[in-house]
Design an enzyme around this catalytic site. Structure first.
Site, PDB file in Angstrom:
ATOM      1  N   GLY A 237      12.795  -9.979   4.166  1.00 17.28           N
ATOM      2  CA  GLY A 237      13.565  -9.615   5.337  1.00 17.28           C
ATOM      3  C   GLY A 237      14.807 -10.406   5.474  1.00 17.28           C
TER       4      GLY A 237
ATOM      5  CE1 TYR B 193      12.720  -1.734  -3.898  1.00 18.36           C
ATOM      6  CE2 TYR B 193      11.650  -2.149  -1.719  1.00 18.36           C
ATOM      7  CZ  TYR B 193      12.878  -2.003  -2.362  1.00 18.36           C
ATOM      8  OH  TYR B 193      14.135  -2.069  -1.769  1.00 18.36           O
TER       9      TYR B 193
ATOM     10  CB  CYS C 103       2.351   5.220   1.339  1.00 19.74           C
ATOM     11  SG  CYS C 103       2.146   4.392  -0.263  1.00 19.74           S
TER      12      CYS C 103
ATOM     13  CB  CYS D   9       8.318 -10.320   8.164  1.00 20.08           C
ATOM     14  SG  CYS D   9       6.876 -10.241   8.837  1.00 20.08           S
TER      15      CYS D   9
ATOM     16  CG  ASN E 246       3.914  -9.658   6.061  1.00 16.52           C
ATOM     17  OD1 ASN E 246       3.532  -9.762   5.028  1.00 16.52           O
ATOM     18  ND2 ASN E 246       4.782  -8.812   6.686  1.00 16.52           N
ATOM     19  N   GLY E 247       2.780  -7.933   9.199  1.00 18.69           N
ATOM     20  CA  GLY E 247       1.837  -6.985   9.131  1.00 18.69           C
ATOM     21  C   GLY E 247       2.174  -6.047  10.405  1.00 18.69           C
TER      22      GLY E 247
END
Length: 587
Positions: free
Chosen positions: A120, A336, A530, A94, A195-196
């Site tokens: 979002g 990204y 990641c 978001c 957000n998170g």
């Protein structure tokens, strides 16, 4: 980068009041950012839904030391059967906006949410505080332009507002889960946009329910409201501080009350949050600087990791939430998520992506005739690659910006029709050429294989894939929707195996050591979980993959909701689930 020096006093309020830092701990985490350009809107990515049947089980990912997957695919659909796989990218959950002291607050919030629409697309909402001290809210499922119109904005008077755009990570997006949330407690009302993702959500919710709390949504953001309500601290912002001291994970949040706006960022600074100022003195908070650009707010600085900023009629006050370690900002914001015209964590996103491409051209060169990008997120890295390699950059793939949120599947299945709806090859650019195609990442590999096939069918003699990020081998716990580790192709295959799978003539990723070298002294301030499976905040027990349950909006106890969980540390394994369920994926 979010880790450089900020002054102890800053004039950034409607009353030009000084920002007083209560603790030196927050003073060393901010620096001025480079200038940025006018906004460029990122096309919206929308697809139809498809159904996967899963059997929830416990497994261990080969390269990820802690993220055993509780819910995962028993079997994956064939590549041909996965009709349209939503770009096969991780997605941000978001974006948030906060505005204080502008008579057009709701309309400015609406515009800022437009600029953040790429973060979002499933839901949007705005909450304003009226002159009478009443919080008014409008939320809806869909794009910002679908949720709001002139009459809806007329229902949102007031000089202060917060807004939110939401991505429903899996499951149907339910209206009651669309933020901002508004709740009443004994000292008034409060709205919050978040957000998170909280990695101790399960523990906190269980404790609150044990003490009598009742939950109306499946969002971890609701936990924050409960913690504020039970706090005995006064004044209000100390309630926020006390609540946040109990949170673990990623959170960039904006709060609104009858007379205040509060912005807070977690001690690690996982997700971005910036502050700006309009010419009339209005203070603006947003997830990215592109939102500031659109509403003509001058960028002031980042909200520092571990900082609470309180804005009211007396000006701006800054508090350190708690002692914090070295920041661990999400590197994928630069790879990204963020728009190229944004400045995120103190760095130009455009410049970062251009450097990623230049590194690929230097370290993974190949004889080629033309460089193209997978639009739109691969464009800047492709430009960097082409410039460094001395090869022309051309538009070999044209993206359609008019693919609707749903479309009619042809009765006779057309191979790759989902990708073809979005990406059209330019035969004049490709035919007989040795082509380098640059993309930002590979997740499952299904879309990459379709793109390679599309290019070769359009006449490309050779197709060489260059990926402007390291291989993704681990899931994210901090507000990014990533598949389970065993669904990540780089966690299951070596580079050469991936190359064979997607059908490219060669394949190269950005080396993580080269990425860190490019970041120089700031490299330690980013999270690379990641790419490495090394998590700055190690969860324990079961952790929601993202902010909402797979069965989005389902009422019931935590234990009754199947799937959507990742297991935290191996020392505290959650109860193994052995149930069948269907996951409805909607975007």
């Amino acid at each position: 980068m979010a880790a450089a020096a900020a002054t102890a006093t800053t004039t950034a309020s409607a009353t030009s009041a000084s920002i007083s830092h209560r603790s030196p701990l927050c003073n060393s985490v901010d620096k001025p950012s480079p200038a940025f350009s006018k906004p460029i809107f990122k096309p919206l990515h929308k697809t139809l839904s498809f159904t996967l049947t899963h059997k929830a089980r416990s497994t261990t990912a080969a390269k990820n030391p802690i993220s055993d997957v509780i819910s995962s695919s028993e079997s994956y659909p064939d590549e041909e059967d996965l009709v349209f796989d939503e770009d096969d990218k991780p997605r941000e959950e978001c974006g948030v906006v906060g505005i204080y002291g502008d008579p057009e607050a709701s309309r400015l919030c609406y515009l800022a949410l437009h600029a953040l629409q790429h973060r979002g697309q499933e839901g949007a909402g705005i909450v304003t505080a009226t002159a009478e001290g009443v919080l008014k809210s409008v939320t809806g499922v869909g794009l910002v332009s679908e949720v709001f119109n002139q009459s809806k904005l007329d229902q949102l008077p007031g000089d202060n507002a917060i807004g939110h755009v939401r991505y429903s990570t899996a499951g149907q997006s339910m209206l009651k889960n669309v933020q901002p949330f508004v709740a009443g407690y004994r000292f008034g009302r409060v709205g919050v946009a978040h957000n998170g993702n909280l990695v101790n959500y399960q523990t906190l919710r269980a404790e609150l329910e044990e003490n009598g709390s009742i939950f109306g949504t499946s969002s971890d953001t609701e936990v924050v409201l409960h913690l504020i309500a039970i706090s005995k601290q006064r004044p209000f912002f100390l309630r926020i501080v006390e609540a946040c001291e109990k949170l673990k994970g990623a959170y960039s949040m904006v709060f609104i009350t009858e007379d205040k706006l509060v912005a807070v960022r977690d001690p690690y600074g996982f997700r971005p949050l910036v502050m700006g100022k309009r010419s009339n003195g209005a203070i603006v908070f947003a997830s990215e600087t592109c939102a500031l650009d659109l509403i003509e707010a001058k960028y002031e600085r980042e909200v520092n990791p571990g900082e609470v900023l309180i804005v009211d009629k007396d000006g701006i006050q800054s508090l350190c939430l708690m002692p914090h370690p070295e920041p661990k900002s999400c590197i994928f914001e630069h790879i990204y998520f963020s728009l190229p015209n944004s400045v995120v964590f103190g760095k130009s996103v455009y410049e970062s992506r251009q450097q990623f491409g230049e590194i690929l051209a230097t370290e993974s060169p190949v004889d080629c005739d033309v460089v193209i990008a997978v639009p739109d997120s691969g464009v800047v890295a492709a430009i960097g690659y082409a410039n460094k390699a001395g090869v022309p950059f051309q538009q070999g793939l044209i993206r359609s910006h008019y693919v609707g949120r749903t479309f009619i599947e042809p009765s006779q299945r057309i191979r790759d029709f989902g990708v073809k709806l979005k990406l059209s090859p330019v035969r004049a650019v490709l035919e007989g050429k040795r082509v380098v195609v640059v993309d930002d990442s590979i997740v499952r590999g299904t879309t990459s294989s379709k793109i390679v096939r599309l290019l070769k069918e359009a006449g490309a003699k050779e197709v060489h894939m260059r990926i402007a990020s390291p291989p993704i081998i681990a899931s994210c716990y901090y507000g990014v929707d990533t598949p389970s580790p065993e669904e990540l192709i780089s966690n299951r295959m070596k580079v050469e195996e991936i190359r064979e799978f997607i059908g490219a003539d060669s394949l190269a990723f950005l080396e993580i050591d080269s990425l860190k070298k490019m970041l120089k002294g700031d490299s330690g301030n980013f999270c690379y979980a990641c790419f490495s499976g090394d998590y700055p905040v190690v969860p324990s027990g079961l952790v929601k993959r993202v902010g909402d349950f797979v069965d989005d909006g389902l009422n019931g106890s935590i234990g009754s909701i199947d799937g959507g969980w990742l297991e935290g540390s191996k020392e505290k394994k959650g109860e193994d689930l052995d149930v069948n369920y269907e996951e409805q994926v909607h975007v």
